[in-house]
Design an enzyme around this catalytic site. Structure first.
Site: not given
Length: 380
Positions: A160, A320, A350
């Site tokens: 991320s 995501d 995610h």
């Protein structure tokens, strides 16, 4: 304890403004409680030696194999950067601790987990600069020798926001004059790579997905740059680009860089450009410069700056908002001649890699972890 944290994050992430709307403390402070709940004190075990150190003033947690023969070959190393939207997370959270130990034991590698400073207390470029200082410090012959690391087998990786920092560091390191030791690989796990277009197909398709809805990702971006809510409102409307940043929109044009199958029912519309962006309105010294800075948005670099980058592993998930960032970067890297392994999970979401602890030990998290480590084993 992990279960409570996962549930709390799952619930809170679906309503990013709830805490503030009912009069609680700033949302980011409330969300930071999750980081605290998940935090542990990393300790050595029978296989892994764990130490907490400082590299050029930045806190790091170093994981090393506990036993090594004197005649053994030099080891691989992975510099790992945790996720959390530059505002949350810690290298000392239990899922990151478990991942580091798994890399150490399966790869006989050294893992350096970086505790960079977080927004909103420390806005861009502070988190990036912390990470860059650690990487520069570690990639010195004397330091690598201290940890028995092979200078030709060092990778940077992150998930991320950590994937964002890993990509940015990989790009900037190649520009560093006199940098003798290069990174061998970069592994980016559902990375966030651009702030110019926040209405790509994946942002629209997954705008209400739990864990990372669009509102929360936009909040992360705005808090990375400034705590002034004016930028957040402009980013929510996708009307935050200045004439300066608009010149770089060609690098994030999803109609050009996304395979047709990911376009779905969405049609490309270029983000609005606001004339005369006022620094005082957004509470930033130079908002247009920050938005256009590739250290914040690695997808914005020109093609000429891509071809010499290290080989890349890019993991993306269908559910995501950041899916398209990773896919567009994979497309551009391949076009520039970089060796890329792009692994897309049709049922992935995610943050899935964090769900490795019972009772939230999801099969897809184990599969992602195994494939990621397999790639490191074969390419590092």
């Amino acid at each position: 304890m992990e279960t409570h944290a996962d549930q709390l994050f799952f619930q809170n992430s679906q309503s990013p403004d709830l805490c503030e709307s009912v009069g609680l403390k700033d949302y980011m402070d409330v969300m930071y409680v999750i980081t605290v709940i998940e935090r542990i004190v990393p300790v050595s075990d029978e296989h892994v030696k764990v130490t907490e150190e400082k590299f050029d003033g930045v806190e790091v947690v170093v994981y090393q194999p506990k036993h090594q023969d004197r005649d053994a070959d030099l080891r691989r190393a992975v510099i790992y950067l945790h996720g959390g939207g530059w505002c949350l997370g810690s290298s000392r959270m239990s899922p990151y601790d478990l991942l580091a130990r798994k890399i150490v034991t399966e790869l006989d590698a050294v893992v350096l987990s970086v505790e960079y400073r977080l927004a909103p207390a420390h806005h861009f470029p502070v988190p990036y600069e912390d990470v860059y200082r650690v990487v520069k410090h570690f990639l010195q012959k004397g330091v690598l020798a201290q940890y028995s690391v092979d200078p030709e087998r060092v990778a940077v990786s992150g998930d991320s926001a950590g994937g964002n920092l890993a990509a940015a560091v990989s790009q900037q390191l190649q520009k560093e004059p006199g940098q003798q030791i290069k990174l061998r690989a970069q592994a980016l796990l559902y990375p966030v790579l651009q702030a110019l277009d926040l209405k790509t197909p994946s942002y629209q398709q997954n705008q209400d997905m739990p864990i990372l809805p669009r509102t929360l990702m936009v909040r992360f971006w705005s808090e990375y740059f400034t705590s002034n809510k004016a930028l957040f409102r402009a980013m929510m409307a996708n009307a935050h680009n200045s004439p300066e940043s608009s010149r770089l929109l060609k690098f994030v044009n999803w109609s050009a860089f996304l395979p047709e199958s990911y376009h779905k029912e969405y049609n490309y519309t270029a983000p609005a450009v606001t004339q005369g962006v006022d620094e005082k309105v957004f509470g930033m010294d130079r908002p247009s410069q920050s938005l256009a800075d590739p250290r914040a948005s690695p997808l914005l670099v020109p093609d000429a700056d891509l071809h010499s980058l290290p080989k890349a592993y890019i993991l993306t998930c269908e559910y995501d908002v950041l899916r398209d960032d990773g896919i567009m970067y994979a497309t551009r890297l391949r076009a520039a001649g970089v060796e890329v392994t792009h692994q897309h999970y049709d049922t992935g979401f995610h943050g899935a890699l964090m769900f490795t602890v019972w009772p939230t030990d999801f099969l897809i998290a184990c599969r992602m972890t195994d494939n990621y480590i397999k790639w490191l084993k074969e390419n590092l």
